[in-house]
Design an enzyme around this catalytic site. Structure first.
Site, PDB file in Angstrom:
ATOM      1  N   LYS A 111       0.819  -1.221   0.000  1.00 38.84           N
ATOM      2  CA  LYS A 111       0.000   0.000   0.000  1.00 38.84           C
ATOM      3  C   LYS A 111       0.844   1.258   0.000  1.00 38.84           C
ATOM      4  O   LYS A 111       0.458   2.267  -0.575  1.00 38.84           O
ATOM      5  CB  LYS A 111      -0.948   0.014   1.199  1.00 38.84           C
ATOM      6  CG  LYS A 111      -2.119  -0.938   1.064  1.00 38.84           C
ATOM      7  CD  LYS A 111      -3.191  -0.594   2.074  1.00 38.84           C
ATOM      8  CE  LYS A 111      -4.392  -1.530   1.952  1.00 38.84           C
ATOM      9  NZ  LYS A 111      -5.345  -1.325   3.056  1.00 38.84           N
ATOM     10  N   LYS A 194      -5.326 -10.211  -6.580  1.00 35.64           N
ATOM     11  CA  LYS A 194      -6.558 -10.579  -5.871  1.00 35.64           C
ATOM     12  C   LYS A 194      -7.691  -9.622  -6.248  1.00 35.64           C
ATOM     13  O   LYS A 194      -7.454  -8.464  -6.588  1.00 35.64           O
ATOM     14  CB  LYS A 194      -6.332 -10.640  -4.364  1.00 35.64           C
ATOM     15  CG  LYS A 194      -6.285  -9.322  -3.680  1.00 35.64           C
ATOM     16  CD  LYS A 194      -6.294  -9.436  -2.155  1.00 35.64           C
ATOM     17  CE  LYS A 194      -6.194  -8.013  -1.617  1.00 35.64           C
ATOM     18  NZ  LYS A 194      -6.120  -7.874  -0.206  1.00 35.64           N
ATOM     19  N   LYS A 197     -11.524  -4.192  -3.738  1.00 29.40           N
ATOM     20  CA  LYS A 197     -12.454  -3.072  -3.812  1.00 29.40           C
ATOM     21  C   LYS A 197     -11.844  -1.897  -4.560  1.00 29.40           C
ATOM     22  O   LYS A 197     -12.547  -1.083  -5.130  1.00 29.40           O
ATOM     23  CB  LYS A 197     -12.791  -2.589  -2.401  1.00 29.40           C
ATOM     24  CG  LYS A 197     -13.642  -3.540  -1.596  1.00 29.40           C
ATOM     25  CD  LYS A 197     -13.700  -3.064  -0.149  1.00 29.40           C
ATOM     26  CE  LYS A 197     -14.608  -3.952   0.665  1.00 29.40           C
ATOM     27  NZ  LYS A 197     -14.407  -3.749   2.104  1.00 29.40           N
TER      28      LYS A 197
HETATM   29  P1  AMP Z   1     -11.548  -5.885   3.178  1.00 25.42           P
HETATM   30  O1  AMP Z   1     -12.434  -5.621   2.031  1.00 25.42           O
HETATM   31  O2  AMP Z   1     -10.105  -5.719   2.858  1.00 25.42           O
HETATM   32  O3  AMP Z   1     -11.948  -5.178   4.437  1.00 25.42           O
HETATM   33  O4  AMP Z   1     -11.719  -7.434   3.504  1.00 25.42           O
HETATM   34  C1  AMP Z   1     -12.808  -7.964   4.240  1.00 25.42           C
HETATM   35  C2  AMP Z   1     -12.701  -9.478   4.316  1.00 25.42           C
HETATM   36  O5  AMP Z   1     -12.792 -10.047   3.008  1.00 25.42           O
HETATM   37  C3  AMP Z   1     -11.369  -9.980   4.887  1.00 25.42           C
HETATM   38  O6  AMP Z   1     -11.606 -11.126   5.686  1.00 25.42           O
HETATM   39  C4  AMP Z   1     -10.567 -10.327   3.670  1.00 25.42           C
HETATM   40  O7  AMP Z   1      -9.597 -11.307   3.930  1.00 25.42           O
HETATM   41  C5  AMP Z   1     -11.655 -10.849   2.748  1.00 25.42           C
HETATM   42  N1  AMP Z   1     -11.275 -10.669   1.345  1.00 25.42           N
HETATM   43  C6  AMP Z   1     -11.000  -9.498   0.714  1.00 25.42           C
HETATM   44  N2  AMP Z   1     -10.675  -9.697  -0.575  1.00 25.42           N
HETATM   45  C7  AMP Z   1     -10.731 -11.046  -0.767  1.00 25.42           C
HETATM   46  C8  AMP Z   1     -10.505 -11.906  -1.899  1.00 25.42           C
HETATM   47  N3  AMP Z   1     -10.160 -11.400  -3.072  1.00 25.42           N
HETATM   48  N4  AMP Z   1     -10.674 -13.235  -1.725  1.00 25.42           N
HETATM   49  C9  AMP Z   1     -11.044 -13.752  -0.522  1.00 25.42           C
HETATM   50  N5  AMP Z   1     -11.251 -13.009   0.567  1.00 25.42           N
HETATM   51  C10 AMP Z   1     -11.117 -11.675   0.458  1.00 25.42           C
END
Ligand code: AMP
Ligand code: TRP
Length: 330
Positions: A111, A194, A197
């Site tokens: 980041k 990956k 968002k």
């Molecule tokens: P975040 O959007 O970064 O706050 O992630 C929220 C949850 O979604 C966390 O448990 C992440 O590990 C999971 N997560 C985010 N992106 C992915 C992805 N591409 N594949 C699987 N899990 C994800």
């Protein structure tokens, strides 16, 4: 006793990776364990956010939780910033976290990029706040996607360092729960990145609010290779492997079962079946999310009640921490 905690950042665009890697598993766990699910707005502000959009996204994530099947009677849903003890414990834990441990965090390196000197302190301390989230409730289990593994290992190290320093067993060491076919859902445009968002291309992800036509178009345009059949070979065919994993997770099958089901099919036919399955599973979630987002009073009420309940659980634990450290208590 088992206690489950997990967090999701309110940064817009809840996607299929969030759903399969995290939220859908939160729903399964609420029936068997004491669960807290947190919208982590203090984590979101470690990168610049528009204030109005941040508030909107917090409601959207809450709506996503509810639409996916979380029940406020069965779990606690709340906003991180509304339980002040998160920031308070994070500060205390900062004092137990060697810089050397933080320097290993790959997410910070990604980041911050090249401009390390301009990166803010909050982004660097992000994993300590995450440890505080978990430890504030003496959490034992943390369901997350694969990308959060390193942060949870750090949380365990910090808990251990604190316990050892005072010769007590105050914090349990939290166990990561990273299971299933879709712990790392990849971008639809690039099988080595990956799904995220913040990817500028909306075609890289399936958003939970995407309608059937958009879902169909995104899978149709999803990158694949020139091989005609459905075979799982993540090294050589990362994009195809990703779609197979997504199908497996949505259908509750293993990868082998998916490959067997489509053994004689063309890849294009597999993509159409995947689209149908995704529309069938995500359609109702997206519709319910949109309905809930139009009723912000209801969503805000759930967050308010959740913050009160979370706060009641946090109070005695933070008091225990303060006693151990020797901080003044009224
Ligand atoms: P975040 O959007 O970064 O706050 O992630 C929220 C949850 O979604 C966390 O448990 C992440 O590990 C999971 N997560 C985010 N992106 C992915 C992805 N591409 N594949 C699987 N899990 C994800
Ligand atoms: N860092 C996590 C993510 O981006 C979100 C998060 C914050 C979290 N606090 C947490 C996840 C505590 C699990 C437990 O995905």
């Amino acid at each position: 006793m088992k206690r489950v905690f997990s967090g999701v950042q309110p940064t817009g665009n809840l996607h299929l990776g969030n759903y399969l890697g995290a939220i859908r598993r939160f729903v399964e766990l609420q029936n068997d364990f004491d669960c807290l699910y947190c919208i982590v707005d203090l984590h979101a502000i470690t990168v610049p956010q528009d204030p109005a959009e941040l508030l909107r996204a917090a409601r959207e994530v809450t709506a996503g939780f509810l639409a996916a099947g979380l029940k406020p009677e069965r779990c606690i849903i709340f906003n991180q910033s509304q339980v002040r003890e998160h920031g308070h414990l994070a500060w205390i834990l900062n004092c137990f976290t060697p810089l050397g441990w933080l320097n290993r965090m790959t997410q910070f390196k990604e980041k911050a990029g090249k401009s390390r000197e301009e990166a803010v302190l909050g982004l660097y301390a992000y994993p300590v706040l995450m440890a505080a989230d978990v430890l504030l409730y003496k959490t034992t289990h943390v369901p997350v996607g694969e990308d959060q593994k390193q942060h949870l290992e750090l949380a365990r190290d910090i808990a251990g360092a604190f316990n050892r320093r005072y010769g007590i067993d105050l914090f349990p060491l939290p166990e990561p729960m990273i299971t299933g076919a879709a712990t790392r859902v990849m971008s639809l445009r690039d099988g080595t990145a990956k799904m995220s968002k913040s990817d500028p291309s909306d075609y890289s992800r399936i958003n939970l609010t995407d309608g059937p036509d958009v879902i169909a178009k995104k899978f149709q345009k999803a990158r694949t290779d020139s091989e005609p059949g459905v075979g799982y070979d993540p090294e050589r065919r990362p994009e195809a492997a990703n779609l197979i994993n997504i199908y497996a997770a949505l259908a509750g099958l293993t990868r082998d079962e998916v490959c067997a089901r489509f053994a004689d099919a063309q890849f294009s036919a597999f993509k159409r079946a995947l689209t149908d399955l995704a529309v069938e599973t995500l359609g109702p979630v997206g519709n319910e999310m949109k309905r809930l987002m139009a009723d912000s009073g209801h969503v805000d009420g759930i967050l308010r009640a959740g913050a009160e309940r979370a706060s009641a659980l946090a109070q005695p634990i933070i008091a225990e921490v303060e006693r151990a450290v020797g901080l003044h208590q009224p």
